[in-house]
Scaffold this motif. Structure first.
Motif, short mmCIF file in Angstrom:
data_model
loop_
_atom_site.label_atom_id
_atom_site.label_comp_id
_atom_site.label_asym_id
_atom_site.label_seq_id
_atom_site.Cartn_x
_atom_site.Cartn_y
_atom_site.Cartn_z
N TYR A 54 1.25 -1.01 -0.34
CA TYR A 54 0.06 -0.19 0.45
C TYR A 54 0.64 1.09 -0.12
O TYR A 54 2.10 1.32 0.58
N TYR A 245 -11.78 -1.82 2.17
CA TYR A 245 -11.08 -1.07 2.36
C TYR A 245 -10.91 -0.56 0.58
O TYR A 245 -10.29 0.48 0.05
N TYR A 246 -11.63 -1.30 -0.02
CA TYR A 246 -11.44 -1.24 -1.54
C TYR A 246 -12.21 -0.66 -2.02
O TYR A 246 -12.52 0.34 -2.71
FE FE Z 1 -6.29 -6.58 0.01
#
Ligand code: FE
Length: 367
Positions: A54, A245-246
């Protein structure tokens, strides 16, 4: 030069050599004391094998280096790739810290002996026992959850409403025939959810439920979680499973296409009225053959600090594992309305159930 001379039958060092030996001994003593006193200061580098790719994490790594002077060398791969690499490298592995993004993988690595259980009063005080490995047989803890993510349901607002699917169980209802989209059943995110179902419902009910999911599929499983959300927004599927989180990323996006996706879909955190929504963890461990155990432990402790915990929420749209951390992420607020109830099970149960669940998936032909 003469180093030794004989005196009454004893072999003794010469005067010059005595001075030389004394100097050498003092040098060894000085270096030894310096080494013992500054164990951490000597750890100038740490090798991290990370499945967390990330971009927002870069700030965390930079801040750790700034605070400690310890340089971080990172090897990025997915969970499976990291485990394979550690096995292949064996005791020659240069890895000090391992970061994985799923509880079933963390458990698998623990069972395969790839982690070094550690004792850290800082980590034990900060991270709830339910979000880390069970105590190791020889003492210590093999891995620690560092952030949580929920597995949520996304639906097409043109076809359904929230109350139609307020539990995971309802995803198997016959009324959703031809509507469900999901990534592969044996992907760790799904394995963890299904293992949680097995923990709550028992294996027979879970297998019947999985059979229902297969019967309701809009298409054969493919792609990642974001692909499923987009497929709901185009009308190809009526509902989909995704990690939280997507969706949060799409909510925060200003791209017109993403804004359109978010307008069309609704989100459900299932089972709020009873046991709570399934949550998974991203977590960390010290590698079995770490050369810098002290520095590796310090790095994990840093990831449990309020600064890093807040960053997981604000930067990568996850939730802190440490309680009482204030975070201000509008996308998380938009999804949950402020907070949500998460399931309360020992996270290690997800790993323990996964073999059983994989057998069920094979039997019900969940691709
Ligand atoms: Fe993932």
């Amino acid at each position: 030069m003469k180093f030794w001379f004989s005196y009454r039958g004893f072999l003794l060092p010469s005067a010059h050599y005595r001075v030389s030996l004394l100097v050498r001994w003092l040098c060894v003593l000085t270096l030894g004391l310096a080494g013992a006193g500054t164990g951490l200061a000597q750890v100038k580098e740490l090798n991290i094998y990370s499945a967390r790719h990330y971009a927002s994490d870069e700030v965390l790594y930079a801040n750790f280096t700034k605070a400690t002077g310890i340089k971080l060398n990172r090897v990025d791969a997915d969970d499976a790739g990291i485990l394979a690499r550690l096995k292949a490298e064996g005791s020659a592995s240069p890895a000090d810290v391992i970061l994985l993004v799923d509880a079933t993988r963390l458990w698998r690595a623990e069972m395969d002996g790839l982690f070094l259980p550690i004792r850290s009063t800082t980590l034990e005080a900060a991270i709830p026992a339910s979000l880390r490995a069970m105590p190791a047989a020889g003492g210590g803890t093999a891995w620690f959850g560092l952030s949580t993510r929920a597995r949520i349901v996304v639906y097409d607002k043109q076809k359904f409403k929230k109350s139609d699917l307020d539990t995971y169980e309802k995803l198997a209802d016959v009324k959703f025939k031809g509507q469900l989209c999901t990534r592969s059943g044996s992907h760790p995110y799904n394995l963890s959810l299904f293992s949680s179902m097995a923990e709550h419902l028992g294996p027979p009910a879970t297998e019947a439920w999985l059979k229902g999911l297969v019967a309701n599929m809009a298409r054969s499983p493919k792609g990642g979680d974001t692909d499923q959300i987009r497929a709901v927004a185009t009308g190809e599927c009526g509902l989909a499973l995704s990690n939280s989180y997507y969706l949060a990323r799409l909510i925060r996006s200003t791209k017109p296409a993403d804004v359109k996706v978010v307008e069309r879909i609704g989100v459900v955190f299932p089972n709020q009225a009873n046991r709570g929504t399934h949550v998974n963890v991203a977590g960390g461990a010290v590698a079995r053959h770490a050369k810098n155990i002290e520095g590796a432990t310090r790095f994990l402790e840093y990831l449990a600090s309020p600064e890093a915990q807040r960053h997981f929420a604000d930067g990568n749209n996850e939730w802190p594992v440490v309680t009482g951390i204030s975070q201000d992420n509008p996308a998380l607020k938009a999804m949950t309305g402020g907070s949500f109830k998460s399931e309360q099970i020992a996270i290690s149960a997800l790993g323990r159930n996964q073999v059983k669940v994989q057998q069920m998936l094979d039997r019900v032909d969940f691709k």
